[in-house]
Design a protein around this motif. Structure first.
Motif, mmCIF file in Angstrom:
data_model
loop_
_atom_site.group_PDB
_atom_site.id
_atom_site.type_symbol
_atom_site.label_atom_id
_atom_site.label_comp_id
_atom_site.label_asym_id
_atom_site.label_seq_id
_atom_site.Cartn_x
_atom_site.Cartn_y
_atom_site.Cartn_z
ATOM 1 N N TYR A 1 -4.609 5.398 -1.042
ATOM 2 C CA TYR A 1 -5.991 4.965 -0.869
ATOM 3 C C TYR A 1 -6.027 3.449 -1.052
ATOM 4 N N GLU A 2 -6.365 2.762 0.009
ATOM 5 C CA GLU A 2 -6.407 1.301 -0.045
ATOM 6 C C GLU A 2 -7.731 0.799 0.535
ATOM 7 N N PRO A 3 -8.697 0.488 -0.331
ATOM 8 C CA PRO A 3 -9.932 -0.088 0.187
ATOM 9 C C PRO A 3 -9.582 -1.381 0.931
ATOM 10 N N TYR B 1 -2.877 4.344 -5.363
ATOM 11 C CA TYR B 1 -3.955 3.368 -5.163
ATOM 12 C C TYR B 1 -3.310 2.063 -4.706
ATOM 13 N N GLY B 2 -3.928 1.400 -3.744
ATOM 14 C CA GLY B 2 -3.438 0.091 -3.311
ATOM 15 C C GLY B 2 -4.588 -0.864 -3.085
ATOM 16 N N GLY B 3 -4.363 -2.139 -3.407
ATOM 17 C CA GLY B 3 -5.384 -3.169 -3.232
ATOM 18 C C GLY B 3 -5.415 -4.048 -4.461
ATOM 19 N N SER B 4 -4.725 -5.204 -4.358
ATOM 20 C CA SER B 4 -4.716 -6.210 -5.434
ATOM 21 C C SER B 4 -4.232 -5.668 -6.777
ATOM 22 N N VAL B 5 -3.246 -4.758 -6.721
ATOM 23 C CA VAL B 5 -2.627 -4.307 -7.975
ATOM 24 C C VAL B 5 -1.664 -5.393 -8.445
ATOM 25 N N LYS B 6 -1.714 -5.714 -9.712
ATOM 26 C CA LYS B 6 -0.766 -6.670 -10.297
ATOM 27 C C LYS B 6 -0.404 -6.205 -11.699
ATOM 28 N N ALA C 1 1.172 3.349 -7.107
ATOM 29 C CA ALA C 1 0.505 2.221 -6.469
ATOM 30 C C ALA C 1 1.258 1.789 -5.219
ATOM 31 N N LEU C 2 0.484 1.322 -4.251
ATOM 32 C CA LEU C 2 1.065 0.638 -3.096
ATOM 33 C C LEU C 2 0.715 -0.834 -3.297
ATOM 34 N N VAL C 3 1.729 -1.655 -3.391
ATOM 35 C CA VAL C 3 1.564 -3.041 -3.845
ATOM 36 C C VAL C 3 1.988 -4.008 -2.749
ATOM 37 N N GLY C 4 1.113 -4.928 -2.398
ATOM 38 C CA GLY C 4 1.460 -5.933 -1.397
ATOM 39 C C GLY C 4 1.968 -7.196 -2.067
ATOM 40 N N GLY C 5 1.070 -8.170 -2.225
ATOM 41 C CA GLY C 5 1.448 -9.489 -2.735
ATOM 42 C C GLY C 5 2.321 -9.463 -3.976
ATOM 43 N N ALA C 6 1.957 -8.642 -4.941
ATOM 44 C CA ALA C 6 2.694 -8.636 -6.214
ATOM 45 C C ALA C 6 4.087 -8.031 -6.081
ATOM 46 N N TRP D 1 -11.182 -3.951 1.683
ATOM 47 C CA TRP D 1 -11.731 -5.165 1.076
ATOM 48 C C TRP D 1 -10.994 -5.557 -0.203
ATOM 49 N N ALA D 2 -10.134 -4.685 -0.682
ATOM 50 C CA ALA D 2 -9.381 -4.994 -1.910
ATOM 51 C C ALA D 2 -7.975 -5.496 -1.591
ATOM 52 N N ILE D 3 -7.575 -5.393 -0.338
ATOM 53 C CA ILE D 3 -6.199 -5.771 0.017
ATOM 54 C C ILE D 3 -6.075 -7.284 0.123
ATOM 55 N N GLY D 4 -5.229 -7.837 -0.722
ATOM 56 C CA GLY D 4 -4.941 -9.275 -0.664
ATOM 57 C C GLY D 4 -6.094 -10.161 -1.076
ATOM 58 N N THR D 5 -7.128 -9.607 -1.695
ATOM 59 C CA THR D 5 -8.316 -10.395 -2.026
ATOM 60 C C THR D 5 -8.443 -10.696 -3.513
ATOM 61 N N GLY E 1 6.392 -1.023 -2.916
ATOM 62 C CA GLY E 1 6.133 -2.420 -2.569
ATOM 63 C C GLY E 1 6.137 -2.592 -1.057
ATOM 64 N N ASN E 2 5.045 -3.146 -0.554
ATOM 65 C CA ASN E 2 4.941 -3.422 0.885
ATOM 66 C C ASN E 2 5.090 -4.928 1.071
ATOM 67 N N TRP E 3 6.256 -5.321 1.527
ATOM 68 C CA TRP E 3 6.524 -6.765 1.656
ATOM 69 C C TRP E 3 5.816 -7.384 2.867
ATOM 70 N N LYS E 4 5.299 -6.546 3.725
ATOM 71 C CA LYS E 4 4.635 -7.022 4.956
ATOM 72 C C LYS E 4 5.590 -7.944 5.732
ATOM 73 N N MET E 5 5.061 -8.951 6.434
ATOM 74 C CA MET E 5 5.922 -9.805 7.264
ATOM 75 C C MET E 5 6.387 -11.007 6.436
ATOM 76 N N GLY F 1 -0.200 3.920 9.106
ATOM 77 C CA GLY F 1 -1.651 3.768 9.072
ATOM 78 C C GLY F 1 -2.148 2.712 8.108
ATOM 79 N N HIS F 2 -1.294 1.749 7.756
ATOM 80 C CA HIS F 2 -1.786 0.650 6.911
ATOM 81 C C HIS F 2 -2.987 0.004 7.606
ATOM 82 N N SER F 3 -3.950 -0.432 6.828
ATOM 83 C CA SER F 3 -5.186 -0.956 7.443
ATOM 84 C C SER F 3 -4.908 -2.165 8.321
ATOM 85 N N GLU F 4 -3.851 -2.930 7.988
ATOM 86 C CA GLU F 4 -3.545 -4.092 8.835
ATOM 87 C C GLU F 4 -3.090 -3.638 10.215
ATOM 88 N N ARG F 5 -2.421 -2.500 10.288
ATOM 89 C CA ARG F 5 -2.009 -1.977 11.589
ATOM 90 C C ARG F 5 -3.189 -1.291 12.290
HETATM 91 C C1 PEP Z 1 -1.185 -3.701 0.803
HETATM 92 O O1 PEP Z 1 -1.037 -4.453 1.725
HETATM 93 O O2 PEP Z 1 -0.872 -2.505 0.936
HETATM 94 C C2 PEP Z 1 -1.733 -4.203 -0.445
HETATM 95 C C3 PEP Z 1 -2.173 -3.354 -1.319
HETATM 96 O O3 PEP Z 1 -1.758 -5.564 -0.608
HETATM 97 P P1 PEP Z 1 -2.154 -6.363 -1.944
HETATM 98 O O4 PEP Z 1 -1.455 -5.685 -3.090
HETATM 99 O O5 PEP Z 1 -1.671 -7.747 -1.714
HETATM 100 O O6 PEP Z 1 -3.627 -6.265 -2.081
#
Ligand code: PEP
Length: 251
Positions: free
Chosen positions: A169-171, A211-216, A232-237, A173-177, A11-15, A99-103
């Motif tokens: 692997y985090e596309p 895999y990361g990108g809008s996993v829930k 999975a690498l999970v942001g929002g969820a 365009w799939a992150i947080g979308t 889980g990536n809680w981000k900021m 190397g997160h895409s946001e960074r």
């Molecule tokens: C992320 O920031 O690594 C990520 C996958 O975010 P989200 O799950 O919100 O798309």
């Protein structure tokens, strides 16, 4: 049948997170993991650095691992506002996302910078989770696999082995979308990543590819069932204990 690569749900809680809510969230995740008693998967949470010490303490004994979201490449010195891998380790981390895409986007991190951070993680005894992924423009131009190959070759340090490398692997365009690639697209990307890794890592078959990108909770089952997806690498969820635990359960 036991999987040869133990799934990792990170889980990536981000900021996000102030002490009270963050401790409550970490406590719920820890409780869920403890009750589940999983030994066949790993669960990792990466809170903001300010919360690392408290959260590492709060989840102690539950089996939940704690990681940083970034680190500097050097041990210490005149780098105002930065945090070294050694400091993360000292705060209770076992992993660090690099190397997160946001960074890569917000801070201009290049593959060389990411590689240096992964090396710093090793120096401090942390497991780096090296993130790669294509933008929408790159995907639409048919360049996804080339981009992934370039990022991997530039970001994975020499000397990597499965015991000290996780790739996510985090596309972009799939992150947080809320959008995700099809399972066939994920499978193709992960198979390519493993092929490229086989030229970089002696035991590429054992490297965990997340895999990361809008996993829930609702899509984790099908994404995690894709061959070569080892977690999975999970942001929002990851900010909702129930959702995050549902993803961990799906692994
Ligand atoms: C992320 O920031 O690594 C990520 C996958 O975010 P989200 O799950 O919100 O798309």
């Amino acid at each position: 049948m036991a999987r040869s690569r133990r799934p990792l749900i990170a889980g990536n809680w981000k900021m996000n997170g102030l002490t009270a809510d963050a401790l409550a969230l970490a406590g719920s995740v820890a409780e869920g993991v403890k009750q589940a008693g999983w030994t066949d998967r790993e669960v990792l949470i990466c809170p903001p650095a300010t919360l690392l010490v408290g959260i590492a303490e709060a989840v102690k004994g539950s089996g939940v691992l704690v990681g940083g979201q970034n680190c500097h490449a050097v041990v210490s010195g005149a780098h105002t506002g930065d945090i070294s891998a050694e400091m993360l380790r000292d705060a209770g981390a076992s992993h660090v996302i690099v190397g997160h895409s946001e960074r890569r986007t917000d801070c201009g991190e290049t593959d060389a910078v990411v590689r240096a951070k992964a090396e710093a993680a090793w120096r401090a005894g942390l497991m780096p989770v090296v993130c790669i992924g294509e933008t929408l423009t790159e995907r639409e131009a048919g360049r996804t696999l080339t981009v992934l190959e370039t990022q991997l070759k530039g970001s994975v340090p020499a000397g990597a082995t499965a015991a000290r490398l996780v790739v996510a692997y985090e596309p972009v365009w799939a992150i947080g979308t809320g959008k995700t690639p099809t399972t066939a697209e994920v499978a193709a990307a992960h198979a390519h990543i493993r092929r490229v890794l086989s030229g970089l890592v002696p035991d590429a078959n054992a490297v965990r590819l997340l895999y990361g990108g809008s996993v829930k909770g609702s899509n984790a089952g099908e994404l995690l069932a894709v061959g070569d997806v080892d977690g999975a690498l999970v942001g929002g969820a990851s900010l909702k204990a129930d959702e995050f635990l549902a993803i961990a359960k799906a692994a």
